[in-house]
Design an enzyme around this catalytic site. Structure first.
Site, mmCIF file in Angstrom:
data_model
loop_
_atom_site.group_PDB
_atom_site.id
_atom_site.type_symbol
_atom_site.label_atom_id
_atom_site.label_comp_id
_atom_site.label_asym_id
_atom_site.label_seq_id
_atom_site.Cartn_x
_atom_site.Cartn_y
_atom_site.Cartn_z
ATOM 1 N N LYS A 45 43.174 42.591 42.372
ATOM 2 C CA LYS A 45 43.192 42.346 40.731
ATOM 3 C C LYS A 45 44.622 42.478 40.361
ATOM 4 O O LYS A 45 45.522 43.029 41.073
ATOM 5 C CB LYS A 45 42.482 43.356 40.237
ATOM 6 C CG LYS A 45 42.048 43.379 38.479
ATOM 7 C CD LYS A 45 41.229 44.484 38.374
ATOM 8 C CE LYS A 45 40.315 44.054 37.208
ATOM 9 N NZ LYS A 45 40.979 43.188 36.371
ATOM 10 N N GLY A 72 41.394 41.390 29.911
ATOM 11 C CA GLY A 72 42.730 42.168 29.212
ATOM 12 C C GLY A 72 43.442 42.679 30.531
ATOM 13 O O GLY A 72 44.256 43.910 30.309
ATOM 14 N N LEU A 73 43.485 42.487 31.757
ATOM 15 C CA LEU A 73 44.318 42.992 32.928
ATOM 16 C C LEU A 73 43.972 44.364 33.082
ATOM 17 O O LEU A 73 44.648 45.234 33.437
ATOM 18 C CB LEU A 73 45.749 42.613 32.703
ATOM 19 C CG LEU A 73 46.320 41.200 32.627
ATOM 20 C CD1 LEU A 73 47.764 41.285 32.529
ATOM 21 C CD2 LEU A 73 46.160 40.462 34.125
ATOM 22 N N ASN A 129 50.988 36.216 38.877
ATOM 23 C CA ASN A 129 50.121 35.737 37.619
ATOM 24 C C ASN A 129 50.983 35.636 36.316
ATOM 25 O O ASN A 129 51.518 36.630 35.614
ATOM 26 C CB ASN A 129 48.955 36.892 37.146
ATOM 27 C CG ASN A 129 48.183 36.382 36.175
ATOM 28 O OD1 ASN A 129 48.410 35.325 35.466
ATOM 29 N ND2 ASN A 129 47.320 37.335 35.888
ATOM 30 N N CYS A 132 50.312 35.857 31.765
ATOM 31 C CA CYS A 132 50.425 36.897 30.855
ATOM 32 C C CYS A 132 51.316 36.472 29.682
ATOM 33 O O CYS A 132 52.388 35.569 29.865
ATOM 34 C CB CYS A 132 50.973 37.789 31.603
ATOM 35 S SG CYS A 132 50.144 38.409 33.041
ATOM 36 N N ILE A 193 44.299 26.490 39.819
ATOM 37 C CA ILE A 193 44.854 26.959 38.531
ATOM 38 C C ILE A 193 44.133 28.143 37.913
ATOM 39 O O ILE A 193 43.346 28.555 38.618
ATOM 40 C CB ILE A 193 44.632 25.529 37.547
ATOM 41 C CG1 ILE A 193 42.858 25.327 37.468
ATOM 42 C CG2 ILE A 193 45.281 24.266 37.652
ATOM 43 C CD1 ILE A 193 42.371 24.424 36.330
ATOM 44 N N ASN A 194 44.909 28.809 37.085
ATOM 45 C CA ASN A 194 44.317 29.847 36.420
ATOM 46 C C ASN A 194 43.217 29.400 35.246
ATOM 47 O O ASN A 194 43.091 28.114 35.054
ATOM 48 C CB ASN A 194 45.490 30.790 35.798
ATOM 49 C CG ASN A 194 44.711 32.163 35.550
ATOM 50 O OD1 ASN A 194 43.804 32.645 35.309
ATOM 51 N ND2 ASN A 194 45.968 32.986 35.805
#
Length: 305
Positions: A45, A72-73, A129, A132, A193-194
């Protein structure tokens, strides 16, 4: 090397399939469903410097063609990950390559988390990542500005001794300059991709179906977009690419390879089927036989030259 073996910037994977960041947390939950040792690697994660509680619920919702999520991370912070999560994996799965996902809201936070995470022996490469929001620049995502991508990539690459893969956001007009910026900054590879920013509205309540309003769209709907973007970037770079976006079958994996990928991550498929990753791995040899593919390395050589 075996039929399914791939090399990512010097990191050898027994097969190309791993869960996408966030879908397997830090492995403990997925380990109850399948043998993590069968995976090509495990992407943990996205982790920040301090713990994050994430967004208010509901944070996920099914749509007509995929999932929206705005977690939300949520994560326990890098110190807990280093002290508990990564050692748990190292003890039980000593040969499993871990891909450490790094997130942040400031330039310095990214570098700090990357340095700490790279110190874990079982973390073989870092995935950054960059979807953000940058709180220092008014909330614009780090990954939408080529200059910022290049500078952030360079800072992380100079600070760590592990390969650095930048995870590209598709929420841009043209992804190629973003990929070029990551390469100029010294990235060892790219993940793409994200999720795409999406939204759903409940007709009864007349409110967004996610408490956060918008969320990241994943699933089958984004697969053709991922194929197109990987193909575009592959025309411009020799860097290894981890393809992610709507992979549900062995055929989806091979399609990513034909577009120019070197490995794949599986996300939304695991929501309805916890063993999706190992099911895809098990089905790959037969799919390769059907399409006359002797090995993934041979396919990479054929497509990428």
């Amino acid at each position: 090397m075996g039929r399914l073996t791939v090399d990512l910037a010097g990191v050898k994977l027994d097969n190309p399939v791993m869960p996408a960041s966030g879908t397997a947390a830090y492995g403990q939950e997925m380990a109850r469903q399948l043998d993590l040792g069968m995976l090509g690697g495990l992407v943990i994660k996205s982790t920040t410097a301090a713990p994050k509680v994430g967004n208010a619920r509901p944070t996920t919702a099914e749509t007509s063609a995929g999932w929206l999520n705005a977690i939300g991370l949520k994560n326990p912070g890098i110190d807990v990950v280093m002290a508990e999560k990564l050692p748990w994996l190292a003890t039980r799965y000593p040969n499993l390559p871990i891909i450490g996902s790094v997130a942040g809201s400031t330039f310095d936070e990214y570098v700090t988390v990357a340095i700490k995470m790279a110190a874990a022996p079982n973390v073989k490469l870092l995935e950054i990542n960059i979807s953000c929001p940058n709180v220092e620049q008014g909330g614009l995502a780090f990954g939408t500005d080529p200059a910022m991508v290049e500078n952030l990539t360079r800072a992380i690459v100079m600070a760590v001794d592990k390969p650095v893969f930048m995870k590209l956001t598709p929420n841009v007009t043209n992804i190629v300059p973003i990929a070029a910026a990551a390469e100029a900054g010294g990235a060892s590879g790219l993940t793409m991709i994200n999720t795409l920013t999406g939204m759903g509205i409940d007709l009864k309540t007349r409110q967004p179906i996610l408490a956060h309003g918008t969320g990241g769209l994943s699933g089958k709907a984004i697969h053709p977009l991922a194929v197109r973007m990987i193909h575009e970037v592959r025309q411009q770079t020799k860097l290894p690419i981890i393809g992610v976006g709507g992979v549900f079958t062995p055929e989806d994996v091979l399609e990513f390879y034909l577009a120019g990928a070197n490995a794949v991550e599986v996300g939304a498929a695991t929501y309805g089927n916890p063993t999706a990753c190992t099911d895809i791995i098990a089905g790959l040899p037969a799919a390769m036989d059907h399409y006359g593919i002797s090995s993934l390395q041979a396919l990479i050589a054929e497509v990428q030259g």
